[in-house]
Write a protein that holds these residues in place. Structure first.
Motif, mmCIF file in Angstrom:
data_model
loop_
_atom_site.group_PDB
_atom_site.id
_atom_site.type_symbol
_atom_site.label_atom_id
_atom_site.label_comp_id
_atom_site.label_asym_id
_atom_site.label_seq_id
_atom_site.Cartn_x
_atom_site.Cartn_y
_atom_site.Cartn_z
ATOM 1 N N ALA A 143 0.957 -1.201 -0.127
ATOM 2 C CA ALA A 143 0.060 -0.066 0.077
ATOM 3 C C ALA A 143 0.883 1.323 0.014
ATOM 4 C CB ALA A 143 -0.979 0.071 1.148
ATOM 5 N N ASP A 144 0.731 2.095 -0.925
ATOM 6 C CA ASP A 144 1.408 3.338 -1.009
ATOM 7 C C ASP A 144 1.079 4.282 0.020
ATOM 8 O OD1 ASP A 144 0.630 6.230 -2.571
ATOM 9 O OD2 ASP A 144 2.886 5.640 -2.416
ATOM 10 N N THR A 145 -0.170 4.146 0.451
ATOM 11 C CA THR A 145 -0.346 4.945 1.585
ATOM 12 C C THR A 145 0.146 4.602 2.889
ATOM 13 O OG1 THR A 145 -2.418 3.314 1.862
ATOM 14 C CG2 THR A 145 -2.706 5.464 0.747
ATOM 15 N N PHE A 146 0.990 3.458 2.867
ATOM 16 C CA PHE A 146 1.506 3.141 4.250
ATOM 17 C C PHE A 146 3.039 3.490 4.315
ATOM 18 C CE2 PHE A 146 -1.054 -0.953 5.150
ATOM 19 C CZ PHE A 146 -2.249 -0.268 5.905
ATOM 20 N N VAL A 177 2.177 -2.602 -5.993
ATOM 21 C CA VAL A 177 1.819 -1.546 -5.234
ATOM 22 C C VAL A 177 0.429 -1.361 -5.845
ATOM 23 C CG1 VAL A 177 4.141 -0.262 -5.069
ATOM 24 C CG2 VAL A 177 2.587 0.049 -6.970
ATOM 25 N N GLY A 178 -0.185 -0.545 -4.537
ATOM 26 C CA GLY A 178 -1.666 -0.236 -4.638
ATOM 27 C C GLY A 178 -1.990 1.018 -4.009
ATOM 28 N N ALA A 179 -3.187 1.696 -4.024
ATOM 29 C CA ALA A 179 -3.551 2.769 -3.559
ATOM 30 C C ALA A 179 -3.954 2.674 -2.172
ATOM 31 C CB ALA A 179 -4.606 3.301 -4.229
ATOM 32 N N GLY A 180 -4.240 1.416 -1.594
ATOM 33 C CA GLY A 180 -4.586 1.144 -0.222
ATOM 34 C C GLY A 180 -6.107 0.954 -0.208
ATOM 35 N N GLU A 184 -7.936 -0.600 8.458
ATOM 36 C CA GLU A 184 -6.530 -0.529 8.876
ATOM 37 C C GLU A 184 -5.916 0.766 8.674
ATOM 38 O OE1 GLU A 184 -4.931 -4.963 7.662
ATOM 39 O OE2 GLU A 184 -4.798 -3.329 6.431
ATOM 40 N N HIS A 185 -6.290 1.569 7.893
ATOM 41 C CA HIS A 185 -5.909 2.860 7.988
ATOM 42 C C HIS A 185 -6.275 3.647 9.194
ATOM 43 C CE1 HIS A 185 -4.942 2.009 3.791
ATOM 44 N NE2 HIS A 185 -3.955 3.090 3.882
ATOM 45 N N GLU A 186 -7.492 3.660 9.678
ATOM 46 C CA GLU A 186 -7.917 4.227 10.758
ATOM 47 C C GLU A 186 -7.365 3.785 12.225
ATOM 48 O OE1 GLU A 186 -12.162 3.925 10.479
ATOM 49 O OE2 GLU A 186 -12.425 5.710 8.962
ATOM 50 N N ILE A 219 -3.643 6.621 10.167
ATOM 51 C CA ILE A 219 -3.240 7.087 8.579
ATOM 52 C C ILE A 219 -4.346 7.499 7.964
ATOM 53 C CG2 ILE A 219 -2.012 6.164 6.642
ATOM 54 C CD1 ILE A 219 -0.435 4.104 8.075
ATOM 55 N N PRO A 220 -4.088 8.717 7.269
ATOM 56 C CA PRO A 220 -5.357 9.334 6.474
ATOM 57 C C PRO A 220 -5.687 8.316 5.489
ATOM 58 C CG PRO A 220 -3.575 10.794 6.721
ATOM 59 C CD PRO A 220 -3.120 9.639 7.178
#
Length: 267
Positions: A70-73, A98-101, A106-108, A112-113
């Protein structure tokens, strides 16, 4: 068609290593690792990048890949550094997915936004360009896979990816590949230059299967039925079929993977 395995990262490391060694011996082409932090019961999973390095150093033949990081991580330069390290550890067998999340939960939980998909796809595109540039400067030819669907993500695939993979049955795979083809032609690329993959559960009829499977694609039945489904994936333009065994009762999962490789994939 290539046949690969999406690893079970709930397993303790010794068991995952033993299963990966069996997958290599059985004839699977690549071992893929997902980028999730928690299992359904809240326990932490084996990290995809760390585990990729451990497998790359101990399982010598198969490809090793992330499906998908996840690129967001992580910041793009750190993903590139990890990819370069894994490229060297594996002797060129590593595939960077890779991916956009995809998990808001999990982000919350991690603080992580998790912005809307259009914003995440824009960030993913920037990350792909940055990663490509860093790896090019380092002289590392690491295949780049982008996972996911949706107009914004498929645009990123069309512009940057060497490979693309999605959870899909044959009909969905064909439909999404057609959408990707249109986006490739719009940017002057030939979809034949992108290796297309599909992920599916396997549920052999002779083994105990868990009821009410929530998975998006399940390939079920006896040998003849599964071979017919594999043929449908091939007709849909799938170059790599990635299987996992979560729909099968835990005590039968290793048997399911070996049976599929020998009786369906012909390994």
């Amino acid at each position: 068609m290539r046949f690969s395995w999406l690893a079970e990262q709930r397993l303790p490391w010794p068991e995952l290593l033993a299963q990966a060694t069996t997958m290599e011996r059985t004839g699977y082409d690549t071992i893929w690792l997902s980028d999730h932090v928690f299992a359904e019961d809240g326990s932490w999973l084996l990290d995809c990048l760390t585990t990729a390095g451990a497998l790359g150093a101990t399982v010598p033949r198969v490809g090793i890949g992330t499906l998908v990081a996840a690129d967001t991580f992580r910041h793009a330069p750190l993903i590139a550094q990890a990819a370069l390290s894994l490229h060297r550890i594996t002797g060129g067998r590593f595939v960077l997915g890779v991916g956009a999340g995809g998990s808001r939960e999990e982000h919350e939980a991690l603080g992580i936004p998790f912005p809307p998909i259009a914003e995440r796809a824009e960030r993913l595109e920037e990350a792909c360009a940055a990663i490509r540039g860093i790896l090019r400067v380092q002289g590392a030819k690491v295949p780049l896979l982008v996972g996911g669907i949706g107009r914004h993500v498929l645009d990123v695939v069309a512009r940057h990816a060497d490979r693309w993979t999605v959870w899909a049955d044959p009909d969905v795979a064909a439909r999404q590949r057609s959408r990707l083809d249109k986006r490739c032609r719009a940017v002057g690329r030939n979809i034949a230059d992108i290796r297309c993959g599909a992920i599916t559960m396997i549920a052999p009829a002779h083994l105990s299967v868990l009821p009410d499977s929530p998975w998006e694609a399940v390939m079920a039945g006896d040998r003849a039925a599964m071979r017919e489904q594999v043929a449908r994936y091939a007709e849909a333009g799938v170059d790599e079929l990635i299987v996992c065994e979560y729909a099968v009762a835990p005590e039968s999962r290793a048997e399911a993977l070996q049976w599929f490789a020998e009786r369906v994939a012909g390994r």
